[in-house]
Design an enzyme around this catalytic site. Structure first.
Site, PDB file in Angstrom:
ATOM      1  N   TRP A  44       0.865  -1.190   0.000  1.00 52.19           N
ATOM      2  CA  TRP A  44       0.000   0.000   0.000  1.00 52.19           C
ATOM      3  C   TRP A  44       0.896   1.233   0.000  1.00 52.19           C
ATOM      4  CZ3 TRP A  44      -5.093  -0.069  -0.743  1.00 52.19           C
ATOM      5  CH2 TRP A  44      -5.817   1.109  -0.511  1.00 52.19           C
ATOM      6  N   ILE A  63      -1.138   7.260   5.976  1.00 57.05           N
ATOM      7  CA  ILE A  63      -1.475   8.672   5.832  1.00 57.05           C
ATOM      8  C   ILE A  63      -2.866   8.889   6.404  1.00 57.05           C
ATOM      9  CG2 ILE A  63      -1.837  10.571   4.206  1.00 57.05           C
ATOM     10  CD1 ILE A  63       0.097   9.015   2.293  1.00 57.05           C
ATOM     11  N   HIS A  88      -8.877   5.454  10.915  1.00 55.63           N
ATOM     12  CA  HIS A  88      -8.193   4.189  10.622  1.00 55.63           C
ATOM     13  C   HIS A  88      -6.697   4.276  10.899  1.00 55.63           C
ATOM     14  CE1 HIS A  88      -6.822   6.134   6.953  1.00 55.63           C
ATOM     15  NE2 HIS A  88      -6.013   5.103   6.765  1.00 55.63           N
TER      16      HIS A  88
END
Length: 158
Positions: A31, A91, A97
């Site tokens: 990711w 980020i 999250h």
């Protein structure tokens, strides 16, 4: 010290041990791959610069930063593995999250290091914006991958 006050790529190598026979595992999150590839390159090049044998550096990719912990455990369980370096980017988004992921990864990496009694390095870039992430992946604040590799070398000399 906050990254804004110190460059991640600045360090003193005068006390580094010989790492030519050490084995390093890199666990890299897929990711934000464009950034994690830069972090991985920084770690890899730093290990080589200080004497690591390229045949003793193993890169493994996991889907995201949350999976860094299990990836680290898979590598750390091998007795011949001397240190594991975990690299990822989280980020902040519109939800919380990032708080959950960062906390879980930090705790998980700590647990793996303690379980296997070897350096398992937290090379997670945690930022508010994409620009800040790039600043820590070879930008104005240096490269977190370099810092993580340096931490692994220093811990092996502890």
């Amino acid at each position: 010290m906050a990254t804004a006050l110190q460059n991640l790529s600045d360090y003193d190598a005068s006390s580094f041990i010989d790492i030519s026979e050490k084995r390093f595992g890199l666990v890299v999150a897929d990711w934000n791959r464009e950034i994690t590839d830069v972090l991985s390159a920084g770690a890899y090049e730093t290990l080589l610069k200080h004497g690591a044998n390229p045949d003793n550096i193993f890169r493994n990719t996991v889907p995201g930063s949350f999976e860094l912990t299990l990836g680290a455990q898979f590598l750390a369980q091998h007795e011949e593995m001397n240190a594991v370096i975990c690299l990822g980017v989280v980020i902040q988004g519109e939800t919380k999250h990032d708080d959950y992921i960062c906390h879980a990864v930090a705790q998980g990496i700590t647990n793996v290091a303690l379980k296997f009694n070897k350096p398992v390095i937290f090379g997670l870039v945690t930022t508010n914006t994409l620009e800040q992430a790039w600043d820590r992946a070879g930008g104005k604040h240096g490269n977190k991958g370099v810092e993580a590799a340096v931490a692994a070398i220093q811990m092996l000399g502890f």
